[in-house]
Write a protein that holds these residues in place. Structure first.
Motif, PDB file in Angstrom:
ATOM      1  N   ILE A 146      33.233  51.969  39.816  1.00 14.37           N
ATOM      2  CA  ILE A 146      32.949  50.833  40.777  1.00 14.37           C
ATOM      3  C   ILE A 146      32.145  49.589  40.242  1.00 14.37           C
ATOM      4  O   ILE A 146      31.647  49.596  39.037  1.00 14.37           O
ATOM      5  N   GLY A 147      32.482  48.209  40.752  1.00 17.03           N
ATOM      6  CA  GLY A 147      31.591  47.237  40.112  1.00 17.03           C
ATOM      7  C   GLY A 147      32.415  46.810  38.837  1.00 17.03           C
ATOM      8  O   GLY A 147      33.500  46.932  38.570  1.00 17.03           O
ATOM      9  N   VAL A 148      31.522  46.083  37.941  1.00 16.87           N
ATOM     10  CA  VAL A 148      31.944  45.782  36.716  1.00 16.87           C
ATOM     11  C   VAL A 148      31.278  46.585  35.669  1.00 16.87           C
ATOM     12  O   VAL A 148      30.495  47.051  35.499  1.00 16.87           O
TER      13      VAL A 148
ATOM     14  N   GLY B 296      27.831  46.985  13.153  1.00 13.79           N
ATOM     15  CA  GLY B 296      26.586  47.759  13.790  1.00 13.79           C
ATOM     16  C   GLY B 296      25.996  46.963  14.740  1.00 13.79           C
ATOM     17  O   GLY B 296      24.775  47.320  15.519  1.00 13.79           O
ATOM     18  N   LYS B 297      26.805  46.005  15.782  1.00 14.36           N
ATOM     19  CA  LYS B 297      26.289  45.298  16.725  1.00 14.36           C
ATOM     20  C   LYS B 297      27.521  45.400  17.948  1.00 14.36           C
ATOM     21  O   LYS B 297      28.592  45.363  17.383  1.00 14.36           O
ATOM     22  N   ALA B 298      26.963  45.510  19.094  1.00  9.83           N
ATOM     23  CA  ALA B 298      28.017  45.714  20.170  1.00  9.83           C
ATOM     24  C   ALA B 298      28.409  44.122  20.544  1.00  9.83           C
ATOM     25  O   ALA B 298      27.427  43.188  20.899  1.00  9.83           O
ATOM     26  N   LEU B 299      29.518  43.995  20.399  1.00 10.64           N
ATOM     27  CA  LEU B 299      30.265  42.882  20.796  1.00 10.64           C
ATOM     28  C   LEU B 299      31.058  42.735  22.032  1.00 10.64           C
ATOM     29  O   LEU B 299      32.280  43.547  21.975  1.00 10.64           O
ATOM     30  N   LEU B 300      30.863  41.991  23.109  1.00 11.44           N
ATOM     31  CA  LEU B 300      31.643  42.437  24.281  1.00 11.44           C
ATOM     32  C   LEU B 300      33.118  41.935  24.003  1.00 11.44           C
ATOM     33  O   LEU B 300      33.567  40.819  23.622  1.00 11.44           O
ATOM     34  N   THR B 301      34.152  42.594  24.452  1.00  7.58           N
ATOM     35  CA  THR B 301      35.382  42.387  24.156  1.00  7.58           C
ATOM     36  C   THR B 301      36.206  42.551  25.516  1.00  7.58           C
ATOM     37  O   THR B 301      37.551  41.830  25.441  1.00  7.58           O
ATOM     38  N   ALA B 302      35.696  43.107  26.441  1.00  5.30           N
ATOM     39  CA  ALA B 302      36.711  43.256  27.522  1.00  5.30           C
ATOM     40  C   ALA B 302      35.642  43.270  28.875  1.00  5.30           C
ATOM     41  O   ALA B 302      34.835  44.139  28.598  1.00  5.30           O
ATOM     42  N   THR B 303      35.813  43.028  30.080  1.00  7.13           N
ATOM     43  CA  THR B 303      35.368  43.585  31.209  1.00  7.13           C
ATOM     44  C   THR B 303      36.491  43.893  32.502  1.00  7.13           C
ATOM     45  O   THR B 303      37.690  43.246  32.500  1.00  7.13           O
ATOM     46  N   ARG B 304      36.032  44.926  33.168  1.00 15.49           N
ATOM     47  CA  ARG B 304      36.865  45.299  34.436  1.00 15.49           C
ATOM     48  C   ARG B 304      35.967  45.371  35.586  1.00 15.49           C
ATOM     49  O   ARG B 304      35.266  46.169  35.674  1.00 15.49           O
ATOM     50  N   GLU B 305      36.630  44.662  36.585  1.00 14.17           N
ATOM     51  CA  GLU B 305      36.026  44.507  37.677  1.00 14.17           C
ATOM     52  C   GLU B 305      36.623  45.243  38.764  1.00 14.17           C
ATOM     53  O   GLU B 305      37.605  44.836  39.264  1.00 14.17           O
ATOM     54  N   PHE B 306      36.161  46.296  39.433  1.00 12.33           N
ATOM     55  CA  PHE B 306      37.054  47.552  40.174  1.00 12.33           C
ATOM     56  C   PHE B 306      37.071  46.690  41.450  1.00 12.33           C
ATOM     57  O   PHE B 306      36.032  46.470  42.052  1.00 12.33           O
TER      58      PHE B 306
ATOM     59  N   GLU C 120      42.734  49.570  40.979  1.00 10.30           N
ATOM     60  CA  GLU C 120      43.044  48.247  40.647  1.00 10.30           C
ATOM     61  C   GLU C 120      41.775  47.493  39.863  1.00 10.30           C
ATOM     62  O   GLU C 120      40.593  47.901  40.583  1.00 10.30           O
ATOM     63  N   ALA C 121      41.686  46.630  39.026  1.00 10.69           N
ATOM     64  CA  ALA C 121      40.628  45.923  38.526  1.00 10.69           C
ATOM     65  C   ALA C 121      40.974  44.700  37.985  1.00 10.69           C
ATOM     66  O   ALA C 121      42.258  44.444  37.424  1.00 10.69           O
ATOM     67  N   LYS C 122      40.189  43.568  38.276  1.00 15.62           N
ATOM     68  CA  LYS C 122      40.114  42.417  37.496  1.00 15.62           C
ATOM     69  C   LYS C 122      39.802  42.404  36.091  1.00 15.62           C
ATOM     70  O   LYS C 122      38.652  43.219  35.853  1.00 15.62           O
ATOM     71  N   VAL C 123      40.674  42.100  35.240  1.00 16.11           N
ATOM     72  CA  VAL C 123      40.516  42.633  33.722  1.00 16.11           C
ATOM     73  C   VAL C 123      40.324  41.142  33.084  1.00 16.11           C
ATOM     74  O   VAL C 123      41.035  40.346  33.126  1.00 16.11           O
ATOM     75  N   THR C 124      39.212  40.915  31.911  1.00 16.49           N
ATOM     76  CA  THR C 124      39.240  39.807  31.206  1.00 16.49           C
ATOM     77  C   THR C 124      38.967  40.127  29.723  1.00 16.49           C
ATOM     78  O   THR C 124      38.034  41.082  29.404  1.00 16.49           O
ATOM     79  N   PHE C 125      39.730  39.666  28.980  1.00 14.14           N
ATOM     80  CA  PHE C 125      39.693  40.036  27.356  1.00 14.14           C
ATOM     81  C   PHE C 125      38.718  38.997  26.774  1.00 14.14           C
ATOM     82  O   PHE C 125      39.217  37.684  27.084  1.00 14.14           O
ATOM     83  N   PHE C 126      38.050  38.933  25.667  1.00 16.17           N
ATOM     84  CA  PHE C 126      37.123  38.038  25.043  1.00 16.17           C
ATOM     85  C   PHE C 126      37.374  37.892  23.478  1.00 16.17           C
ATOM     86  O   PHE C 126      37.596  38.902  23.005  1.00 16.17           O
TER      87      PHE C 126
ATOM     88  N   GLU D 115      43.170  37.171  30.942  1.00 12.73           N
ATOM     89  CA  GLU D 115      42.795  37.602  32.446  1.00 12.73           C
ATOM     90  C   GLU D 115      43.811  37.705  33.244  1.00 12.73           C
ATOM     91  O   GLU D 115      44.779  37.187  33.384  1.00 12.73           O
ATOM     92  N   GLY D 116      43.841  38.831  34.019  1.00 15.75           N
ATOM     93  CA  GLY D 116      44.611  39.287  35.064  1.00 15.75           C
ATOM     94  C   GLY D 116      44.181  40.764  35.744  1.00 15.75           C
ATOM     95  O   GLY D 116      42.958  40.993  35.718  1.00 15.75           O
ATOM     96  N   ARG D 117      45.103  41.319  36.296  1.00 15.11           N
ATOM     97  CA  ARG D 117      44.751  42.382  37.066  1.00 15.11           C
ATOM     98  C   ARG D 117      45.584  43.657  36.536  1.00 15.11           C
ATOM     99  O   ARG D 117      46.596  43.411  35.882  1.00 15.11           O
ATOM    100  N   MET D 118      44.920  44.933  36.494  1.00 20.53           N
ATOM    101  CA  MET D 118      45.428  46.059  35.850  1.00 20.53           C
ATOM    102  C   MET D 118      45.350  47.282  36.921  1.00 20.53           C
ATOM    103  O   MET D 118      44.196  47.111  37.919  1.00 20.53           O
ATOM    104  N   ARG D 119      46.373  48.037  37.060  1.00 19.21           N
ATOM    105  CA  ARG D 119      46.111  49.409  37.810  1.00 19.21           C
ATOM    106  C   ARG D 119      46.200  50.487  36.741  1.00 19.21           C
ATOM    107  O   ARG D 119      47.241  50.598  36.061  1.00 19.21           O
TER     108      ARG D 119
END
Length: 234
Positions: free
Chosen positions: A56-58, A67-77, A83-89, A98-102
């Motif tokens: 649920i949520g993002v 050795g560092k965490a780098l944001l590569t994608a978000t999924r907002e369910f 379904e989720a709104k997906v963004t790649f960085f 960016e778009g939607r995925m199921r």
């Protein structure tokens, strides 16, 4: 005594905070906030919230870069769906697409952007089964349309047009379920016809005409049974 009490309270707070992550509900399903690291590291791989085993949520997903965490994608369910709104960085934080995925299937409109720019590069649409469907646009870095094509169930089907940056048509193709089939024309950036002919099942077919300065200069016959495959005119 007060110092001992403060240290104990601090330790209890740390333990309590740690225990709020990665919990299961009474049915053994993931519940609440979850964080996972890459194997054998303390580098964050993803973080998000579950409810009764469902995302649920993002959710945020990371790469392990030195050795560092780098944001590569978000999924907002979307609630009560898969379904989720997906963004790649990109590594600099810029949105790549960016778009939607199921689940893992692309659906609906998807946007892709040029490097080092917020300018749209590609706009395409996926049907409910994850196949390209309808009109697909490709854009130049300055925003002009570079190509317009039609898809049906994941395959090029219908008229496809290519444009110069000045807006003039530079090529026209026709497709039949993924194969070049039908009339084809090529133009220079000024819009003057250079070549025209026909395709049949991805192969040149019949007589193709070649022009120079608006004048017919050469013809080539690509008919399979032609006894005269080359015919020049001056």
């Amino acid at each position: 005594m007060k110092q001992v009490f403060f240290v104990c309270a601090l330790l209890i707070g740390v333990v309590t905070s740690a225990q709020t992550y990665n919990k299961f509900d009474s049915n053994g399903k993931r519940d609440g906030e979850w964080k996972k690291n890459f194997d054998n590291t303390d580098v964050l791989r993803y973080e998000g919230t579950f409810s009764n085993g469902e995302e649920i949520g993002v959710f945020k997903f990371y790469k392990n870069i030195n050795g560092k965490a780098l944001l590569t994608a978000t999924r907002e369910f979307k609630p009560n769906t898969k379904e989720a709104k997906v963004t790649f960085f990109a590594s600099n934080g810029k949105v790549i697409s960016e778009g939607r995925m199921r689940d893992k299937t692309y659906i609906g409109d998807w946007k892709y952007y040029h490097n080092n720019s917020t300018q749209l590069m590609t706009l395409e649409h996926y049907n409910t089964k994850g196949f390209l469907e309808g009109v697909r646009y490709i854009y130049y870095p300055q925003g002009q349309v570079a190509e317009k094509s039609l898809y049906e169930h994941g395959k090029l089907n219908g008229k496809a047009i290519g444009y110069a940056e000045n807006g003039n048509v530079i090529k026209i193709h026709h497709y039949k379920m993924g194969a070049l089939h039908g009339e084809a024309q090529f133009f220079d950036e000024a819009g003057e016809l250079l070549v025209e002919g026909m395709y049949k099942n991805d192969q040149k077919n019949g007589v193709w005409k070649y022009y120079e300065n608006g004048q017919l200069k050469e013809e080539k016959d690509f008919t399979a049974k032609s006894n005269n495959p080359y015919k020049r005119t001056n």
